[in-house]
Design a protein around this motif. Structure first.
Motif, PDB file in Angstrom:
ATOM      1  N   VAL A  19       7.195   4.787   2.422  1.00  0.00           N
ATOM      2  CA  VAL A  19       6.746   5.639   3.530  1.00  0.00           C
ATOM      3  C   VAL A  19       6.827   4.835   4.816  1.00  0.00           C
ATOM      4  O   VAL A  19       6.246   3.747   4.927  1.00  0.00           O
ATOM      5  CB  VAL A  19       5.303   6.133   3.306  1.00  0.00           C
ATOM      6  N   LEU A  49      10.391   8.782   5.611  1.00  0.00           N
ATOM      7  CA  LEU A  49      10.511   8.060   4.351  1.00  0.00           C
ATOM      8  C   LEU A  49      11.873   7.364   4.331  1.00  0.00           C
ATOM      9  O   LEU A  49      12.851   7.890   4.869  1.00  0.00           O
ATOM     10  CB  LEU A  49      10.449   9.016   3.152  1.00  0.00           C
ATOM     11  N   ILE A 103      11.229   4.528  -3.036  1.00  0.00           N
ATOM     12  CA  ILE A 103      10.899   5.257  -1.797  1.00  0.00           C
ATOM     13  C   ILE A 103       9.757   4.534  -1.095  1.00  0.00           C
ATOM     14  O   ILE A 103       8.767   4.149  -1.727  1.00  0.00           O
ATOM     15  CB  ILE A 103      10.492   6.711  -2.105  1.00  0.00           C
TER      16      ILE A 103
END
Length: 499
Positions: A392, A270, A390
């Motif tokens: 991925v 991440l 955030i």
């Protein structure tokens, strides 16, 4: 189902940077060979090579502290750093050849100059960094590296990181301006556009379901068209499995002895991405720290300026995660399905050996956004939660194998090529430094898989890569020449231009 069968010279599985590099090299060396590519996704460079799925660092060991190890006697072993730097010089030469030959254009669309810094805190880490600097700075491959413990100098180099810092701990950094930011997704797409112009047969949305050796020695692939559902058989003299995390299952299906007793452990990543333009503008570098005790090498924290779609971005990470998928687009049963009778003991041994890693991954998965922000604030003291999202990143499958030094079930953190004894099939496994060293890795693969052709290919390879077969460290004048010429062609910073 279709009974259609086709025969070709070379099949490349996966449309990432590795297949793109190998296909481009082969087309330059033997233009009349027929090459076919199968990719299960809709376009090239969408998994590990995609710009959002990797750090975008031109890995040349300028700032990555895990490539320089402190030995028991206190000295610094720089051998791995030198090797990785030399491999990146090979990539720079090949990319320059492609640009100079008009095979690809606009190098600034995939590579840009960007300072690389290493940053540490605490007496022990400062001592390590100083010794590392002294070991590297006299090496011509690392010329131009600077070292400082002076907060005023560090404020010049990394104002966003130094602003608001109140810790009394010693702090130090090294800086070198010849670092790079590389958009491997953009480069992959450029190379596949080139291959398409060279009549390479590229099939997207095609999944390789099975692979086996025929009695005539050819490899037969069972390929499924994901749009129509039809299945075709394709045969080739040589097959390269470059499917990222999807390579291991296909290697196992090939049945070659070299693929036995090998397992894989998936680690996901991440990144925190800054969405405040004012913050993004305050930073212009890739700054690598030191991995925490118990953390895997690929979890070294770093704060990166990135250029994605020609737009400046700022990312921090990676935070490790876990998913049993071998690809972002994979199956939840990938890990379980990779356990075979020949590798089950290897996998069990790896599990027993890596309890601290498992604990670390569980802790990472459980982190809240605010806990991740606290880690970011070790780099940017004034970081605000509302400025960061955030994202991925990619899945990386770390190789697990039995080794003489590590014993049964040793977890490997590098890039590894597995070749059949006769060179008719090869698979690329592993992760970092990966894409940065793609050209060097593929040249090594060609040497192992096409030994009968290497001598006749050598003049052309040397035209593309002048340092081929030469240790750069033993030829400092060649280092200067390559650094200057590739920097000019690719629009990079050259430390050696005026030497």
């Amino acid at each position: 189902m279709s009974d259609r069968q086709t025969k070709t010279d070379v099949i490349l599985i996966g449309a990432g940077i590795m297949s793109a590099t190998l296909g481009t090299l082969l087309k330059e060396l033997i233009p009349d060979w027929n090459i076919t590519v199968f990719e299960k996704l809709a376009s090239p460079g969408e998994e590990s090579s995609n710009e959002w799925n990797n750090a975008g660092t031109g890995h040349s060991a300028l700032c990555e502290l895990n490539y320089t190890v402190e030995k028991p006697d206190g000295s610094i072993d720089i051998s791995k750093a030198v090797k990785i730097n030399e491999q990146f010089q090979v990539s720079r030469q090949f990319w320059s050849y492609l640009v100079n030959s008009n095979l690809i254009r606009n190098p600034q669309d995939f590579i840009r100059p960007l300072p690389h810094l290493s940053l540490v805190q605490g007496e022990k880490n400062v001592s390590f960094l100083k010794k590392r600097f002294e070991a590297l700075s006299n090496n011509p491959l690392f010329k131009g590296m600077e070292y400082s413990e002076d907060p005023r100098k560090l404020m010049e180099w990394i104002p966003l990181i130094m602003n608001g810092r109140v810790s009394n701990e010693p702090i130090a950094a090294t800086k070198i301006d010849s670092g790079t930011d590389v958009n491997f997704g953009a480069l992959t797409r450029m190379l596949f556009d080139h291959l398409k112009r060279k009549d390479v047969d590229i099939h997207f949305k095609h999944n390789v379901d099975d692979i086996k050796r025929n009695r005539d020695g050819l490899w037969e692939l069972k390929v499924r068209n994901l749009d129509s559902g039809t299945v075709e058989r394709h045969t080739a003299k040589f097959v390269f499995i470059g499917g990222g995390g999807g390579s291991l299952p296909l290697l196992q299906k090939s049945g070659i002895p070299e693929g036995k007793h090998i397992g894989g452990f998936p680690v996901s990543g991440l990144f925190m991405v800054c969405k405040n333009p004012d913050v993004i503008e305050q930073h212009h570098a890739k700054v690598y720290g030191k991995a925490k005790v118990g953390a895997p090498p690929m979890s070294v924290p770093h704060l990166d300026t990135r250029y994605i779609d020609n737009k400046k971005s700022l990312l921090f990470g990676p935070f490790a995660g876990f998913s049993p998928k071998f690809l972002k687009t994979g199956s939840m049963f990938d890990l379980l399905g990779s356990v075979k009778p020949d590798n089950v003991l290897t996998m069990l041994a790896a599990g027993a050996k890596n309890v601290p890693l498992t604990k670390y991954l569980i802790q990472q998965v459980m982190l809240s956004k605010e806990q991740r922000m606290e880690e970011l604030r070790e780099f940017i003291p004034n970081a605000k939660s509302e400025d960061w999202d955030i994202v991925v990143a990619g899945q990386r499958v770390q190789v697990i194998k039995d080794t003489p030094t590590g014993g049964k079930g040793t977890l490997q953190f590098g890039t590894e090529v597995i070749c059949a004894a006769d060179g008719s099939i090869a698979a690329l496994l592993g992760a970092s430094p990966g894409a940065s060293t793609a050209v060097s890795v593929m040249l090594d693969l060609m040497k192992r898989c096409f030994p009968q052709h290497i001598n006749e290919w050598e003049p052309k390879i040397k035209e593309m890569i002048p340092s081929y077969g030469i240790s750069l460290l033993e030829h400092p004048e060649l280092i200067r020449e390559i650094d200057f010429s590739t920097a000019q062609t690719l629009g990079l910073h050259s430390e050696l231009a005026l030497v």
